[in-house]
Write a protein that holds these residues in place. Structure first.
Motif, PDB file in Angstrom:
ATOM      1  N   LEU A   1      -2.012   3.323  -5.121  1.00 29.37           N
ATOM      2  CA  LEU A   1      -1.977   4.833  -4.174  1.00 29.37           C
ATOM      3  C   LEU A   1      -1.692   4.424  -2.543  1.00 29.37           C
ATOM      4  N   GLN A   2      -1.147   4.951  -2.188  1.00 25.14           N
ATOM      5  CA  GLN A   2      -1.118   4.870  -0.799  1.00 25.14           C
ATOM      6  C   GLN A   2      -1.345   6.235  -0.241  1.00 25.14           C
ATOM      7  N   MET A   3      -2.629   6.671   0.532  1.00 25.39           N
ATOM      8  CA  MET A   3      -3.063   8.244   1.442  1.00 25.39           C
ATOM      9  C   MET A   3      -3.265   8.370   2.799  1.00 25.39           C
ATOM     10  N   ASN A   4      -2.460   8.753   2.743  1.00 26.86           N
ATOM     11  CA  ASN A   4      -2.202   9.201   4.547  1.00 26.86           C
ATOM     12  C   ASN A   4      -2.307  10.685   5.319  1.00 26.86           C
ATOM     13  N   SER A   5      -2.902  10.940   6.419  1.00 27.41           N
ATOM     14  CA  SER A   5      -3.210  12.175   6.967  1.00 27.41           C
ATOM     15  C   SER A   5      -4.863  13.031   5.868  1.00 27.41           C
TER      16      SER A   5
ATOM     17  N   LEU B   1      -6.374   5.221   3.415  1.00 26.05           N
ATOM     18  CA  LEU B   1      -6.549   4.029   3.203  1.00 26.05           C
ATOM     19  C   LEU B   1      -5.177   4.112   1.553  1.00 26.05           C
ATOM     20  N   ARG B   2      -5.540   2.502   1.905  1.00 34.86           N
ATOM     21  CA  ARG B   2      -5.077   1.769   0.043  1.00 34.86           C
ATOM     22  C   ARG B   2      -4.748   1.990  -0.823  1.00 34.86           C
ATOM     23  N   LEU B   3      -5.428   2.281  -2.115  1.00 37.64           N
ATOM     24  CA  LEU B   3      -5.917   1.413  -3.360  1.00 37.64           C
ATOM     25  C   LEU B   3      -5.024   1.269  -4.386  1.00 37.64           C
ATOM     26  N   SER B   4      -5.303   0.175  -4.542  1.00 39.58           N
ATOM     27  CA  SER B   4      -5.199  -1.440  -5.487  1.00 39.58           C
ATOM     28  C   SER B   4      -5.724  -1.038  -6.685  1.00 39.58           C
TER      29      SER B   4
END
Length: 123
Positions: free
Chosen positions: A80-84, A18-21
């Motif tokens: 905030l780029q959230m991976n895995s 997900l990518r939060l802005s």
């Protein structure tokens, strides 16, 4: 004074992204920016922080290597780029702004807060 509005939260399966802005009404280059999260029954905790210029970034140990904080001072937006993603990442995520020059991890040091966006990671 600055107003912060988060977006980008949602429901995602474990391993997803997900990518939060966080859109700011004021000039974000005047603030150190941070992302925090709060799970039900737990204290609000630091996730990531970024200096005014973007040259210094700091992360909680639990998200290092998986999350990336960035900022665009022209667009007055922090990301905030959230991976895995893991089920343990499930929480309400908050964007915050600190008018000091230092990089802090304590929520009490931050002056302005957004309303939060829910992130839910299913197993």
């Amino acid at each position: 004074q600055v107003q912060l509005v988060e977006s980008g939260g949602g429901l995602v399966q474990a391993g997803g992204s997900l990518r939060l802005s966080c859109a700011a009404s004021g000039r974000t280059f005047s603030y150190v920016m941070g992302w925090f999260r709060q799970a039900p029954g737990k204290d609000r905790e630091f996730v990531a922080g970024i200096s005014r210029s973007g040259g210094i970034r700091d992360y909680a140990d639990s998200v290092k290597g998986r999350f990336t904080i960035s900022r665009d001072n022209v667009k007055n937006t922090v990301y905030l780029q959230m991976n895995s993603l893991e089920p343990e990442d499930t929480a309400v995520y908050y964007c915050a702004a600190d008018s000091s020059w230092a990089m802090y991890k304590s929520p009490s040091e931050f002056d302005y807060w957004g309303q939060g966006t829910q992130v839910t990671v299913s197993s």
